[in-house]
Design an enzyme around this catalytic site. Structure first.
Site, PDB file in Angstrom:
ATOM      1  N   SER A 265       0.851  -1.182   0.000  1.00 29.20           N
ATOM      2  CA  SER A 265       0.000   0.000   0.000  1.00 29.20           C
ATOM      3  C   SER A 265       0.894   1.242   0.000  1.00 29.20           C
ATOM      4  O   SER A 265       2.011   1.214   0.513  1.00 29.20           O
ATOM      5  CB  SER A 265      -0.883  -0.022   1.245  1.00 29.20           C
ATOM      6  OG  SER A 265      -1.241   1.287   1.585  1.00 29.20           O
ATOM      7  N   LYS A 266       0.397   2.312  -0.563  1.00 28.83           N
ATOM      8  CA  LYS A 266       1.154   3.578  -0.553  1.00 28.83           C
ATOM      9  C   LYS A 266       1.298   4.106   0.871  1.00 28.83           C
ATOM     10  O   LYS A 266       2.071   5.008   1.134  1.00 28.83           O
ATOM     11  CB  LYS A 266       0.452   4.632  -1.421  1.00 28.83           C
ATOM     12  CG  LYS A 266       0.493   4.286  -2.892  1.00 28.83           C
ATOM     13  CD  LYS A 266       1.347   5.264  -3.679  1.00 28.83           C
ATOM     14  CE  LYS A 266       1.301   4.945  -5.152  1.00 28.83           C
ATOM     15  NZ  LYS A 266       2.524   5.011  -5.870  1.00 28.83           N
ATOM     16  N   ARG A 267       0.483   3.545   1.764  1.00 31.04           N
ATOM     17  CA  ARG A 267       0.575   3.978   3.160  1.00 31.04           C
ATOM     18  C   ARG A 267       1.659   3.206   3.923  1.00 31.04           C
ATOM     19  O   ARG A 267       2.036   3.596   5.009  1.00 31.04           O
ATOM     20  CB  ARG A 267      -0.774   3.812   3.857  1.00 31.04           C
ATOM     21  CG  ARG A 267      -1.810   4.834   3.423  1.00 31.04           C
ATOM     22  CD  ARG A 267      -3.078   4.700   4.245  1.00 31.04           C
ATOM     23  NE  ARG A 267      -3.642   3.367   4.142  1.00 31.04           N
ATOM     24  CZ  ARG A 267      -4.468   2.986   3.181  1.00 31.04           C
ATOM     25  NH1 ARG A 267      -4.831   3.843   2.254  1.00 31.04           N
ATOM     26  NH2 ARG A 267      -4.945   1.759   3.146  1.00 31.04           N
ATOM     27  N   PHE A 272       8.682   2.751   0.435  1.00 33.14           N
ATOM     28  CA  PHE A 272       9.518   3.827  -0.111  1.00 33.14           C
ATOM     29  C   PHE A 272      10.970   3.671   0.319  1.00 33.14           C
ATOM     30  O   PHE A 272      11.235   3.282   1.457  1.00 33.14           O
ATOM     31  CB  PHE A 272       8.968   5.187   0.337  1.00 33.14           C
ATOM     32  CG  PHE A 272       7.579   5.415  -0.186  1.00 33.14           C
ATOM     33  CD1 PHE A 272       7.373   5.877  -1.480  1.00 33.14           C
ATOM     34  CD2 PHE A 272       6.470   5.091   0.592  1.00 33.14           C
ATOM     35  CE1 PHE A 272       6.094   6.042  -1.981  1.00 33.14           C
ATOM     36  CE2 PHE A 272       5.184   5.251   0.096  1.00 33.14           C
ATOM     37  CZ  PHE A 272       4.997   5.720  -1.198  1.00 33.14           C
TER      38      PHE A 272
END
Ligand SMILES: [Zn+2]
Length: 490
Positions: A265-267, A272
């Site tokens: 998820s980008k969360r 990253f």
């Protein structure tokens, strides 16, 4: 050889040269999938003495983030994936930021108008909106109805010359496309999106046009990218055909997943790259080993071996790239981090540790020799050590800080005369199980409990290395200093 033959030979040579690109958009933090794409591009280029190009795809001005390019460069340097050409390196194929290449795209789009593959569309936004809404009401995918495709070239040109705003659309008939992907084999796609925009009214290209033009102009031999782009590749093939160009080879990389069925998820902070270097303090080689952990692309892959970047380069083989998704597994990262720490030389660790301490800001930065002793202690005594962050925020921050509170000691040793015990500890010539045993007996405590008092006084924690190792590391003088501080805190 005739001059024609010679030229043919030179063209062959030029085409044979491996040139690959990493083409991120500067829209924020670099995704972990981006790092893997960069790694595989880099490995392939280096394996074949080719060029690794960094191209910044910054034509989406709405999503542009100012310092994103700095972050991309930071990451590439941290992982030693240095580009041969790019915005800062320069090169013969620049500029390397798409926003500085607008004339290329405009020229190409107009060329497609001239060859009948594209046309100017003057439809105002409210008409397009109406088309979209009508399609949605019918449950259809919105498509442009090709109204402006019927304008004559002369009329369209006159309107444009008159200053009317237009976009350039690609004439895209519904069709099946087949192409080869080096990983996914023969791919068949049905393309049915009538007349996508190539050039927007502000003169900026859309992704597809810019991508194809740049890969061609930069003589990219292999497009190695994440498989989220696989679905666009059919459209790109049709564009190449319209230009009468031979497309590069396509290599789509499998996904990075949380588990076999769950996407990242980008969360998720570990989605990253900055998380690994800045927060976790994982060494770069550890993360790179995580990126190849399923053996994809590595000849004679050995899951228990820790690969240096050099070994990855030597053993990289594009034909061994698999379709299996990569799982972002924290246990594996921990394992590789331990291996990375063990195999790192001090000179490469030293600046990273200093950097970490500076960023954290809570600790005084000790002399280099002291840090050398810390590293050698961790190497010989702490086989699980891997993440540098535990030096500042985790279980090893006592290397850099003396006790700051007596609370833990008071809470865990109630009804004990702590002041008296520490005073007695301060008088000890040496600190070992024998001398501590004597203190314990005098206070009717177990040896373990007494050692617990010593440990908390020295390092502020109930857990940690054995007292003998701590005493050996600190020396009696530093031990006394810490005990004295604890005494004043009580
Ligand atoms: Zn139109």
């Amino acid at each position: 050889m005739s001059s024609d033959g010679m030229r043919g030979f030179q063209i062959m040579k030029a085409l044979e040269k491996v040139r690959v690109r990493f083409a991120p958009s500067p829209t924020g933090h670099l995704h972990i999938g981006g790092l893997r794409t960069a790694l595989f591009n880099y490995l392939f280029a280096k394996k074949h003495s080719g060029d690794f190009v960094l191209r910044i795809e910054d034509t989406d001005r709405a999503r542009f983030v100012d310092d994103a390019q700095d972050k991309i460069y930071e990451a590439l340097h941290y992982y030693k994936l240095t580009p041969d050409e790019g915005p800062r390196e320069g090169g013969n194929y620049g500029p390397y930021e798409q926003s500085k290449r607008l004339d290329h795209y405009q020229q190409a789009a107009h060329h497609l108008i001239d060859s009948g593959h594209a046309y100017r569309c003057f439809c105002p936004e409210n008409r397009l909106e109406l088309l979209r809404k009508t399609a949605e009401k019918r449950g259809e995918i919105p498509k442009y109805d090709r109204k402006c495709a019927n304008l004559s070239l002369e009329n369209a040109k006159a309107m444009a010359d008159n200053g009317e705003s237009f976009v350039i659309r690609f004439k895209l008939d519904k069709q099946n496309v087949q192409f080869q992907d080096e990983v996914f084999g023969t791919v068949n796609q049905c393309i049915d999106e009538s007349d996508p925009v190539l050039l927007k009214s502000d003169g900026f290209p859309t992704y597809h046009l810019a991508n194809v033009i740049d890969d061609r102009k930069m003589e990219i031999s292999h497009v190695i990218r994440g498989m989220e782009w696989l679905s666009s590749t059919g459209k790109h093939q049709i564009l190449y055909r319209a230009f009468n160009w031979t497309p590069p080879k396509f290599v789509h990389l499998s996904l990075i997943m949380r588990t076999a069925t769950k996407k990242l998820s980008k969360r998720d902070k570990d989605a990253f790259v900055a998380y690994y270097s800045d927060q976790l303090g994982a060494l770069p080689e550890a993360v790179l080993n995580l990126m190849i952990r399923n053996g994809s692309g590595i000849r004679d892959f050995d899951a228990d071996h820790f690969y240096s970047l050099q070994e990855m380069k030597e053993q990289f083989d594009l034909s061994l790239l698999g379709r299996r998704n990569l799982l972002l597994d924290h246990d594996s990262l921990q394992k590789y981090s331990r291996m990375a720490f063990k195999s790192a030389d001090f000179e490469s660790l030293y600046p990273r540790i200093v950097d970490l301490l500076k960023k954290d800001g809570k600790f005084e930065i000790p002399e280099k020799e002291h840090i050398r002793r810390i590293v050698s202690f961790l190497n010989s005594k702490e086989e699980n050590f891997g993440f540098l962050s535990s030096l500042t925020s985790g279980e090893f921050n006592w290397f850099f800080s003396r006790p700051r509170s007596a609370q833990l000691l008071l809470d865990s040793h109630q009804n004990v005369d702590l002041k008296q015990i520490i005073k007695e500890l301060l008088k000890l010539e040496t600190c070992n199980s024998e001398t501590l045993g004597e203190v314990a007996t005098r206070h009717q405590l177990t040896l373990a409990k007494t050692m617990g008092i010593v440990r908390i006084s020295l390092i502020g924690s109930k857990k940690g290395p054995p007292i003998s190792e701590l005493v050996e590391f600190f020396g009696m003088e530093e031990c006394r200093k810490r005990l004295e501080i604890m005494l004043t805190l009580l």
